[in-house]
Design a protein around this motif. Structure first.
Motif, PDB file in Angstrom:
ATOM      1  N   ARG A  30     -13.151 -63.121  29.909  1.00 34.45           N
ATOM      2  CA  ARG A  30     -13.847 -61.841  30.054  1.00 34.45           C
ATOM      3  C   ARG A  30     -12.868 -60.727  30.427  1.00 34.45           C
ATOM      4  O   ARG A  30     -12.934 -59.615  29.889  1.00 34.45           O
ATOM      5  N   ALA A  31     -11.931 -61.033  31.345  1.00 35.12           N
ATOM      6  CA  ALA A  31     -10.957 -60.029  31.762  1.00 35.12           C
ATOM      7  C   ALA A  31     -10.055 -59.615  30.601  1.00 35.12           C
ATOM      8  O   ALA A  31      -9.711 -58.433  30.466  1.00 35.12           O
ATOM      9  N   LEU A  32      -9.681 -60.569  29.752  1.00 38.57           N
ATOM     10  CA  LEU A  32      -8.833 -60.254  28.603  1.00 38.57           C
ATOM     11  C   LEU A  32      -9.529 -59.278  27.666  1.00 38.57           C
ATOM     12  O   LEU A  32      -8.936 -58.297  27.199  1.00 38.57           O
ATOM     13  N   VAL A  33     -10.808 -59.506  27.405  1.00 36.05           N
ATOM     14  CA  VAL A  33     -11.572 -58.601  26.536  1.00 36.05           C
ATOM     15  C   VAL A  33     -11.786 -57.250  27.225  1.00 36.05           C
ATOM     16  O   VAL A  33     -11.578 -56.192  26.636  1.00 36.05           O
ATOM     17  N   GLU A  34     -12.218 -57.291  28.493  1.00 34.86           N
ATOM     18  CA  GLU A  34     -12.482 -56.040  29.216  1.00 34.86           C
ATOM     19  C   GLU A  34     -11.226 -55.191  29.337  1.00 34.86           C
ATOM     20  O   GLU A  34     -11.287 -53.962  29.230  1.00 34.86           O
ATOM     21  N   ALA A  35     -10.079 -55.832  29.574  1.00 34.04           N
ATOM     22  CA  ALA A  35      -8.827 -55.085  29.721  1.00 34.04           C
ATOM     23  C   ALA A  35      -8.458 -54.383  28.415  1.00 34.04           C
ATOM     24  O   ALA A  35      -7.967 -53.249  28.421  1.00 34.04           O
ATOM     25  N   THR A  36      -8.693 -55.053  27.277  1.00 33.22           N
ATOM     26  CA  THR A  36      -8.419 -54.429  25.985  1.00 33.22           C
ATOM     27  C   THR A  36      -9.324 -53.226  25.766  1.00 33.22           C
ATOM     28  O   THR A  36      -8.874 -52.161  25.318  1.00 33.22           O
ATOM     29  N   ASN A  68      -0.738 -68.296  30.939  1.00 30.75           N
ATOM     30  CA  ASN A  68      -1.441 -69.181  30.001  1.00 30.75           C
ATOM     31  C   ASN A  68      -0.598 -69.549  28.781  1.00 30.75           C
ATOM     32  O   ASN A  68      -1.063 -70.232  27.883  1.00 30.75           O
ATOM     33  N   ASP A  69       0.654 -69.094  28.736  1.00 34.75           N
ATOM     34  CA  ASP A  69       1.586 -69.513  27.691  1.00 34.75           C
ATOM     35  C   ASP A  69       3.001 -69.320  28.248  1.00 34.75           C
ATOM     36  O   ASP A  69       3.291 -68.274  28.836  1.00 34.75           O
ATOM     37  N   PRO A  70       3.884 -70.297  28.092  1.00 28.67           N
ATOM     38  CA  PRO A  70       5.215 -70.187  28.704  1.00 28.67           C
ATOM     39  C   PRO A  70       6.076 -69.070  28.119  1.00 28.67           C
ATOM     40  O   PRO A  70       6.946 -68.532  28.812  1.00 28.67           O
ATOM     41  N   GLU A  71       5.845 -68.711  26.854  1.00 30.54           N
ATOM     42  CA  GLU A  71       6.679 -67.691  26.213  1.00 30.54           C
ATOM     43  C   GLU A  71       5.902 -66.406  25.899  1.00 30.54           C
ATOM     44  O   GLU A  71       6.465 -65.325  25.979  1.00 30.54           O
ATOM     45  N   ARG A  72       4.610 -66.530  25.545  1.00 32.48           N
ATOM     46  CA  ARG A  72       3.841 -65.347  25.149  1.00 32.48           C
ATOM     47  C   ARG A  72       2.484 -65.348  25.839  1.00 32.48           C
ATOM     48  O   ARG A  72       1.451 -65.550  25.208  1.00 32.48           O
ATOM     49  N   PRO A  73       2.476 -65.122  27.155  1.00 33.94           N
ATOM     50  CA  PRO A  73       1.190 -65.085  27.867  1.00 33.94           C
ATOM     51  C   PRO A  73       0.363 -63.874  27.433  1.00 33.94           C
ATOM     52  O   PRO A  73       0.885 -62.924  26.860  1.00 33.94           O
ATOM     53  N   SER A  74      -0.930 -63.923  27.726  1.00 37.01           N
ATOM     54  CA  SER A  74      -1.820 -62.830  27.320  1.00 37.01           C
ATOM     55  C   SER A  74      -1.431 -61.514  27.974  1.00 37.01           C
ATOM     56  O   SER A  74      -1.559 -60.453  27.368  1.00 37.01           O
ATOM     57  N   GLY A  85       2.731 -52.883  36.787  1.00 33.54           N
ATOM     58  CA  GLY A  85       1.491 -53.322  36.165  1.00 33.54           C
ATOM     59  C   GLY A  85       1.730 -54.444  35.186  1.00 33.54           C
ATOM     60  O   GLY A  85       2.685 -55.225  35.326  1.00 33.54           O
ATOM     61  N   TYR A  86       0.873 -54.504  34.183  1.00 32.88           N
ATOM     62  CA  TYR A  86       0.911 -55.572  33.187  1.00 32.88           C
ATOM     63  C   TYR A  86       0.678 -54.968  31.797  1.00 32.88           C
ATOM     64  O   TYR A  86      -0.031 -53.979  31.649  1.00 32.88           O
ATOM     65  N   MET A  87       1.275 -55.617  30.787  1.00 28.45           N
ATOM     66  CA  MET A  87       1.100 -55.192  29.406  1.00 28.45           C
ATOM     67  C   MET A  87       0.350 -56.275  28.647  1.00 28.45           C
ATOM     68  O   MET A  87       0.676 -57.459  28.750  1.00 28.45           O
ATOM     69  N   ILE A  88      -0.671 -55.870  27.900  1.00 28.21           N
ATOM     70  CA  ILE A  88      -1.422 -56.813  27.078  1.00 28.21           C
ATOM     71  C   ILE A  88      -0.548 -57.224  25.897  1.00 28.21           C
ATOM     72  O   ILE A  88      -0.012 -56.372  25.185  1.00 28.21           O
ATOM     73  N   HIS A  89      -0.418 -58.520  25.667  1.00 29.73           N
ATOM     74  CA  HIS A  89       0.478 -59.038  24.632  1.00 29.73           C
ATOM     75  C   HIS A  89       0.081 -58.513  23.248  1.00 29.73           C
ATOM     76  O   HIS A  89      -1.076 -58.578  22.844  1.00 29.73           O
ATOM     77  N   ASP A  90       1.069 -57.963  22.514  1.00 24.91           N
ATOM     78  CA  ASP A  90       0.904 -57.500  21.128  1.00 24.91           C
ATOM     79  C   ASP A  90      -0.219 -56.470  20.975  1.00 24.91           C
ATOM     80  O   ASP A  90      -0.859 -56.388  19.923  1.00 24.91           O
TER      81      ASP A  90
END
Length: 270
Positions: A30-36, A68-74, A85-90
């Motif tokens: 839910r957080a991944l979708v809401e953050a986008t 949630n991923d060793p090289e490309r986390p969300s 802060g944080y950057m949403i992957h891709d």
């Protein structure tokens, strides 16, 4: 049917089956979708200020999405304009960015100028033809439509301002909140000097969401920068005493007991 001018975010229809997404908790997904959606709405190009992320989704969810991923986390840690802060992957590969919006806006502006130049080079039409042309002229599309996949040519000024300073232009009419509403360095400096302790990013998010949800005349302002200043002042006045600066607490303390005598732990100090 009128064109849907709402803003959208893009999600791969197989996203939920990706290995690093399948193992997320309900709160993490839910957080991944809401953050986008939040980043699209606030036009942050995928950046999430740490204070906003922690307040909206919590530390446990942040830890989950950054591991949630060793090289490309969300999400991955990122610093933008000195803000942690944080950057949403891709994010930029899948979502509309500020650069995309500016490119479409510039293309529309060039198209409008080309049309105006073409009209200026044509011979004058009879008065009856001019009346018919004026009667069929339609206003330009708002910014939300210029974000769509089609090119938009603008001939007149849009009703959505692109500056926080003024709303109504030459006639000083109120307009809706700018798209995007940008908090620049000067505004952050003003906030630091006049409303210390206020979370500028979180307060601005509330400010933008509030005014975008408004409708009618109440949603129009002549100067959105002044409205933002007043909003921060109101939040500053609601700050609890412990969130004020040491100098402010000292001033309040002196104001309570007087400048000549202060009582501490039952002992008078003069």
């Amino acid at each position: 049917m009128a064109k849907d001018d709402r803003l959208y975010a893009r999600f791969d229809i197989a996203m939920d089956e990706h290995p690093k997404i399948m193992l997320l908790s309900d709160a993490g997904f839910r957080a991944l979708v809401e953050a986008t959606l939040y980043s699209r709405r606030q036009l942050t190009d995928g950046f999430l200020a740490a204070r906003i992320a922690e307040r909206k989704w919590g530390r446990d969810v942040i830890d989950e999405l950054t591991a949630n991923d060793p090289e490309r986390p969300s999400w991955h840690p990122h610093v933008k304009d000195g803000v942690d802060g944080y950057m949403i992957h891709d994010f930029a590969e899948h979502q509309t960015t500020n650069a995309d919006i500016e490119a479409k806006r510039e293309a529309g502006r060039r198209g409008g100028l080309a049309k105006a130049a073409k009209r200026g080079s044509t011979s004058l039409a009879p008065a009856t033809d001019l009346l018919q042309q004026n009667a069929s002229t339609t206003p330009s599309a708002p910014l939300a439509i210029t974000e769509t996949e089609t090119e938009t040519e603008t001939e007149t000024e849009t009703e959505v301002p692109t500056s926080n300073e003024v709303g109504g232009g030459a006639r000083n009419r109120g307009t809706r909140i700018p798209e995007p509403f940008i908090v620049d360095g000067a505004m952050r400096q003003w906030a630091a000097e006049n409303t210390p302790g206020v979370d500028v990013d979180f307060t601005t998010a509330k400010f933008v969401d509030y005014w975008r949800a408004k409708s009618g005349k109440d949603a129009a302002k002549v100067n959105w920068r002044s409205a933002w200043n007043n909003w921060l002042r109101n939040d500053y006045q609601r700050l609890p005493q412990q969130k004020q600066s040491p100098a402010q607490r000292a001033a309040s303390f002196v104001g309570t007991f007087g400048t000549n005598q202060v009582a501490i732990g039952g002992t008078e100090w003069t």
